[in-house]
Design a protein around this motif. Structure first.
Motif, PDB file in Angstrom:
ATOM      1  N   TYR A 152      11.058  42.817 -28.793  1.00 48.51           N
ATOM      2  CA  TYR A 152      10.639  43.777 -29.811  1.00 48.51           C
ATOM      3  C   TYR A 152       9.116  43.925 -29.826  1.00 48.51           C
ATOM      4  O   TYR A 152       8.587  44.933 -30.281  1.00 48.51           O
ATOM      5  CB  TYR A 152      11.101  43.311 -31.202  1.00 48.51           C
ATOM      6  N   LEU A 153       8.422  42.926 -29.337  1.00 47.98           N
ATOM      7  CA  LEU A 153       6.964  42.936 -29.311  1.00 47.98           C
ATOM      8  C   LEU A 153       6.402  43.910 -28.272  1.00 47.98           C
ATOM      9  O   LEU A 153       5.238  44.303 -28.346  1.00 47.98           O
ATOM     10  CB  LEU A 153       6.452  41.527 -29.012  1.00 47.98           C
ATOM     11  N   ASP A 154       7.230  44.316 -27.323  1.00 50.91           N
ATOM     12  CA  ASP A 154       6.760  45.112 -26.183  1.00 50.91           C
ATOM     13  C   ASP A 154       5.982  46.361 -26.594  1.00 50.91           C
ATOM     14  O   ASP A 154       4.925  46.656 -26.035  1.00 50.91           O
ATOM     15  CB  ASP A 154       7.935  45.530 -25.302  1.00 50.91           C
ATOM     16  N   ALA A 155       6.522  47.108 -27.547  1.00 51.56           N
ATOM     17  CA  ALA A 155       5.887  48.378 -27.910  1.00 51.56           C
ATOM     18  C   ALA A 155       4.494  48.156 -28.472  1.00 51.56           C
ATOM     19  O   ALA A 155       3.569  48.933 -28.190  1.00 51.56           O
ATOM     20  CB  ALA A 155       6.745  49.133 -28.914  1.00 51.56           C
ATOM     21  N   LEU A 156       4.315  47.096 -29.256  1.00 51.32           N
ATOM     22  CA  LEU A 156       2.998  46.816 -29.819  1.00 51.32           C
ATOM     23  C   LEU A 156       2.008  46.421 -28.726  1.00 51.32           C
ATOM     24  O   LEU A 156       0.861  46.869 -28.715  1.00 51.32           O
ATOM     25  CB  LEU A 156       3.096  45.700 -30.869  1.00 51.32           C
ATOM     26  N   VAL A 157       2.468  45.572 -27.806  1.00 49.01           N
ATOM     27  CA  VAL A 157       1.611  45.155 -26.694  1.00 49.01           C
ATOM     28  C   VAL A 157       1.252  46.364 -25.833  1.00 49.01           C
ATOM     29  O   VAL A 157       0.090  46.571 -25.454  1.00 49.01           O
ATOM     30  CB  VAL A 157       2.310  44.083 -25.838  1.00 49.01           C
ATOM     31  N   PHE A 158       2.258  47.174 -25.539  1.00 44.19           N
ATOM     32  CA  PHE A 158       2.096  48.362 -24.708  1.00 44.19           C
ATOM     33  C   PHE A 158       1.055  49.315 -25.315  1.00 44.19           C
ATOM     34  O   PHE A 158       0.086  49.718 -24.664  1.00 44.19           O
ATOM     35  CB  PHE A 158       3.457  49.056 -24.622  1.00 44.19           C
ATOM     36  N   ALA A 159       1.266  49.673 -26.589  1.00 42.05           N
ATOM     37  CA  ALA A 159       0.359  50.604 -27.258  1.00 42.05           C
ATOM     38  C   ALA A 159      -1.043  50.012 -27.394  1.00 42.05           C
ATOM     39  O   ALA A 159      -2.046  50.720 -27.231  1.00 42.05           O
ATOM     40  CB  ALA A 159       0.910  50.964 -28.635  1.00 42.05           C
ATOM     41  N   HIS A 160      -1.108  48.716 -27.680  1.00 41.30           N
ATOM     42  CA  HIS A 160      -2.383  48.012 -27.823  1.00 41.30           C
ATOM     43  C   HIS A 160      -3.205  48.145 -26.539  1.00 41.30           C
ATOM     44  O   HIS A 160      -4.376  48.540 -26.558  1.00 41.30           O
ATOM     45  CB  HIS A 160      -2.083  46.551 -28.148  1.00 41.30           C
ATOM     46  N   TYR A 161      -2.604  47.831 -25.417  1.00 43.76           N
ATOM     47  CA  TYR A 161      -3.322  47.852 -24.138  1.00 43.76           C
ATOM     48  C   TYR A 161      -3.798  49.256 -23.801  1.00 43.76           C
ATOM     49  O   TYR A 161      -4.937  49.459 -23.391  1.00 43.76           O
ATOM     50  CB  TYR A 161      -2.416  47.332 -23.018  1.00 43.76           C
TER      51      TYR A 161
END
Length: 229
Positions: free
Chosen positions: A55-64
């Motif tokens: 579930y963390l993927d989208a936050l990491v993705f958008a963050h980067y």
């Protein structure tokens, strides 16, 4: 939180608010490694596609991508948009909700294609859902249709360790190293109604993720794997 200089198309109020709330948290819980970020187009339409482990993927993705000057619009399941505050931020940031059990997927795909034609960046998980066991599963062909109808470059992304940072069922993430690897942009042409072509392009796209991530590939859909488990 100020957006990066040279504000790209799609960097709006919702993104600035979301970034202001989430980026300090992301920086606190992750030690970050970025590979091949020079491959990220700094402007213009682009489809960023990735493996999906947590579930963390989208936050990491958008963050980067945000810290590299892009504000991607993600196609995500509608349930997340119903979460108080989170849903408001997602809508303000022009994210695209989709219901898996209806024709909403076709509507969301059409909205994403139109956004690409306007010069936006789109983020998508071709597997359609999180991997149940860390393996890489068969991609849905919507990403191939997006590439063909928009003419936008498609950039493969591999995320590593996000499943370990926040395993399924764990609310509080661990502080760990997370890595994102970007591959060479690809472009495709052809008939977007040709089912065999869509399948071929999608398989090629998934192969690029496998090369970047090192995951074992399984030629069934992740949703089918979840049912089997």
């Amino acid at each position: 939180m100020k957006p990066p200089k040279g504000k790209p198309l799609g960097m709006n109020f919702g993104y600035v608010i979301g970034a202001g709330l989430l980026l300090p948290i992301m920086r606190a819980i992750t030690k970050r490694t970025w590979m091949n970020t020079q491959k990220i187009p700094k402007s213009g339409s682009a489809v960023f596609y990735s493996n999906h482990l947590s579930y963390l993927d989208a936050l990491v993705f958008a963050h980067y991508l945000f810290e590299n000057g892009r504000a991607p619009r993600f196609i995500g399941k509608e349930a997340v948009f119903k979460v108080p505050v989170v849903g408001w931020v997602l809508y303000k940031a022009e994210q695209i909700p989709v219901k898996r059990e209806s024709n909403s997927a076709a509507v969301a795909l059409g909205e994403a294609i139109e956004a690409l034609k306007m010069g936006h960046a789109i983020g998508i998980y071709p597997e359609g859902t999180r991997s149940p066991d860390g393996k890489l599963y068969k991609g849905r062909t919507g990403i191939a249709r997006m590439a063909l109808e928009s003419g936008a470059p498609v950039i493969p992304v591999a995320m590593l360790n996000t499943a370990e940072i926040q395993p399924t069922g764990q609310v509080v993430p661990k502080v760990m190293q997370v890595e994102m690897r970007f591959g060479e942009p690809m472009t495709f042409s052809g008939d977007a109604t040709d089912i065999q072509l869509l399948r071929s392009i999608t398989d090629e796209i998934m192969k690029k993720i496998q090369e970047l991530s090192g995951q074992e590939y399984v030629d069934i859909y992740a949703s089918e794997a979840k049912l089997a488990i």
